[in-house]
Design a protein around this motif. Sequence first.
Motif, PDB file in Angstrom:
ATOM      1  N   ARG A  10      43.112  37.320  49.539  1.00  0.00           N
ATOM      2  CA  ARG A  10      43.076  37.503  48.086  1.00  0.00           C
ATOM      3  C   ARG A  10      44.496  37.522  47.543  1.00  0.00           C
ATOM      4  NH1 ARG A  10      43.323  42.520  45.713  1.00  0.00           N
ATOM      5  NH2 ARG A  10      43.154  42.317  43.497  1.00  0.00           N
ATOM      6  N   TYR A  37      35.222  29.733  45.827  1.00  0.00           N
ATOM      7  CA  TYR A  37      36.137  30.824  45.520  1.00  0.00           C
ATOM      8  C   TYR A  37      35.922  31.229  44.066  1.00  0.00           C
ATOM      9  CZ  TYR A  37      40.288  33.672  46.113  1.00  0.00           C
ATOM     10  OH  TYR A  37      41.148  34.725  46.228  1.00  0.00           O
ATOM     11  N   GLN A  38      35.334  32.419  43.874  1.00  0.00           N
ATOM     12  CA  GLN A  38      35.058  32.914  42.536  1.00  0.00           C
ATOM     13  C   GLN A  38      36.270  33.663  41.998  1.00  0.00           C
ATOM     14  OE1 GLN A  38      31.552  35.352  42.986  1.00  0.00           O
ATOM     15  NE2 GLN A  38      30.185  33.612  42.637  1.00  0.00           N
ATOM     16  N   GLN A  70      39.668  39.548  39.497  1.00  0.00           N
ATOM     17  CA  GLN A  70      38.902  39.808  40.711  1.00  0.00           C
ATOM     18  C   GLN A  70      38.641  38.466  41.392  1.00  0.00           C
ATOM     19  OE1 GLN A  70      35.345  41.950  39.763  1.00  0.00           O
ATOM     20  NE2 GLN A  70      36.433  43.644  38.804  1.00  0.00           N
ATOM     21  N   TYR A  71      38.740  38.468  42.706  1.00  0.00           N
ATOM     22  CA  TYR A  71      38.611  37.233  43.483  1.00  0.00           C
ATOM     23  C   TYR A  71      37.603  37.472  44.604  1.00  0.00           C
ATOM     24  CZ  TYR A  71      43.019  36.678  41.058  1.00  0.00           C
ATOM     25  OH  TYR A  71      43.974  36.624  40.089  1.00  0.00           O
ATOM     26  N   ARG A  72      36.796  36.463  44.849  1.00  0.00           N
ATOM     27  CA  ARG A  72      35.792  36.609  45.904  1.00  0.00           C
ATOM     28  C   ARG A  72      35.613  35.269  46.612  1.00  0.00           C
ATOM     29  NH1 ARG A  72      29.903  38.574  44.350  1.00  0.00           N
ATOM     30  NH2 ARG A  72      28.884  37.508  46.044  1.00  0.00           N
TER      31      ARG A  72
END
Length: 194
Positions: free
Chosen positions: A189, A125-126, A111-113
């Motif tokens: 993403r 950028y998580q 998962q990217y956030r």
Amino acid sequence: MALKSHIPRLNWLARRAWATLRPAGLAGLGLLLLAAVLGAQSWQRNHEIARIEAALKTSALPGRLAPPTALPRDDLRAFYAALPTTRDLPRLLQQVFETAEQHQLQLVSGQYRALPDQRAGVLRYQIQLPVHGRYEAIVGLVDDLLQRMPTLAIDAIHLSREQVDSVQLDAELHLLLLLRLDENGPATRPEAPA
């Protein structure tokens, strides 16, 4: 020559001290001497510090201060210049995936956030990246990523295994990648390799 004449007297004093003080008294006397030596050293050190501080005060006149080598705003510029931009994000993520592959780890869809901070001009950028493999490989991956990407931080690592005797672990890596915002805004993403 004078010392030799005092040796019998010192010998007599030592025997007399032993006879009257006994071991406990001599230990106390030894501790008293040690305290005196340490106190003298402390006094000497404090005196030296005071002498150096006085010398510094007299040599640093208000109008003759040396200019600082770097101003804080110069450090801040250097910090921002060292950050990769959001355009570098696909390359950096590919580097994460390739490093995991080098350590023979199985990547599960992550998962990217993107958390842009317009005021600071950065993008946090998580990355939440589940991996499966041996403990040593997971530690090697984290170590290599931190070495290769100075703007990457480890937010958390969660480890679990299905059975106590299993050498394979399931890990969830919570990574934070700090990027400099560019004029095109945050990147989209990316997808994990299949």
